[in-house]
Design a protein around this motif. Structure first.
Motif, PDB file in Angstrom:
ATOM      1  N   UNK A 162      46.285  32.747  47.618  1.00 15.78           N
ATOM      2  CA  UNK A 162      45.472  33.907  47.295  1.00 15.78           C
ATOM      3  C   UNK A 162      46.076  34.465  46.315  1.00 15.78           C
ATOM      4  N   UNK A 163      45.174  35.368  45.194  1.00 21.36           N
ATOM      5  CA  UNK A 163      46.341  35.879  44.360  1.00 21.36           C
ATOM      6  C   UNK A 163      46.251  37.247  44.532  1.00 21.36           C
ATOM      7  N   UNK A 164      47.363  37.368  43.775  1.00 20.28           N
ATOM      8  CA  UNK A 164      47.630  39.353  44.619  1.00 20.28           C
ATOM      9  C   UNK A 164      48.336  39.522  43.367  1.00 20.28           C
ATOM     10  N   UNK A 165      46.338  40.222  42.717  1.00 16.84           N
ATOM     11  CA  UNK A 165      46.482  41.072  41.541  1.00 16.84           C
ATOM     12  C   UNK A 165      46.195  42.452  41.488  1.00 16.84           C
ATOM     13  N   UNK A 166      47.743  42.987  41.479  1.00 16.87           N
ATOM     14  CA  UNK A 166      47.290  44.866  41.395  1.00 16.87           C
ATOM     15  C   UNK A 166      45.720  45.176  40.476  1.00 16.87           C
TER      16      UNK A 166
END
Length: 209
Positions: free
Chosen positions: A113-117
């Motif tokens: 999945x997308x690991x967006x901070x």
């Protein structure tokens, strides 16, 4: 008539795409841990007047693929858990994992999945903890400098199987077979509960217990 049929086809195509959303196994585990945490509270109302199950149900929409443009929604729900149950065992680790859970992806994209901070800090015990830690103040010359703690280990589980479902009200959640359906702004999204859990309705939301 032709325009009406074309519009209906476009809506169905978008809904089908949303149903095929892929959830990262780490996110599935975090959601299962959140459900167990809420169950351990026995329905108690938090310090800010919120019920843990209501926060848990709303959190399911925070990791949808559409939230890649609003990654801080995970932090909002994690902060609600901290603010309402600040003294509960394991709440800090749970909130930190909620705020950084990978966001779902849509095919042809593949997992992980997308690991967006999120730039918004998670406030823990009156102190802010941002996604990227700020430099610590310099200690006195005589004080030893301690090494940063290692992040908690993440347990992987099998990704959920996509299912079909319908919804009527935006944000509502309904049980659908062995999984559940979330009414997202871009269309219904159906996902499976974590292995070993079953979907149970809780007002406008659901819980995988």
């Amino acid at each position: 008539m032709f325009f009406t049929k074309l519009t209906a086809f476009a809506v169905l195509a978008l809904s089908a795409q949303q149903v095929l959303a892929l959830e990262d196994p780490r996110t599935t585990t975090i959601k299962a841990n959140l459900a167990k945490f809420c169950s351990s509270l026995n329905g108690a109302v938090g310090a800010k007047g919120a019920n843990c199950f209501d926060i848990s149900g709303a959190y399911a929409s925070s990791i949808l693929a559409a939230k890649k443009t609003d990654p801080c929604d995970r932090t909002v729900k994690a902060q609600a858990i901290l603010d309402n149950f600040p003294n509960a065992a394991g709440v800090v680790a749970l909130a930190q994992s909620m705020a950084t859970a990978p966001i779902n992806v849509l095919p042809p994209a593949a997992l992980p999945g997308l690991e967006i901070a999120c730039p918004t800090a998670l406030v823990i015990g009156g102190a802010s903890k941002a996604s990227t830690s700020a430099p610590a103040p310099a200690p006195p010359a005589s004080a030893p400098v301690s090494a940063p703690a290692a992040p908690p280990a993440k347990t992987a589980s099998a990704p959920p199987a996509p299912a079909s479902g319908k919804c009527v009200v935006d944000g509502s959640m309904t049980c659908s077979g062995t999984g559940f359906t979330v009414c997202a702004p871009s269309g219904p999204v159906t996902m499976q509960c974590a292995p070993g859990t079953a979907c149970k309705a809780s007002g406008r939301f659901i819980n995988c217990l």
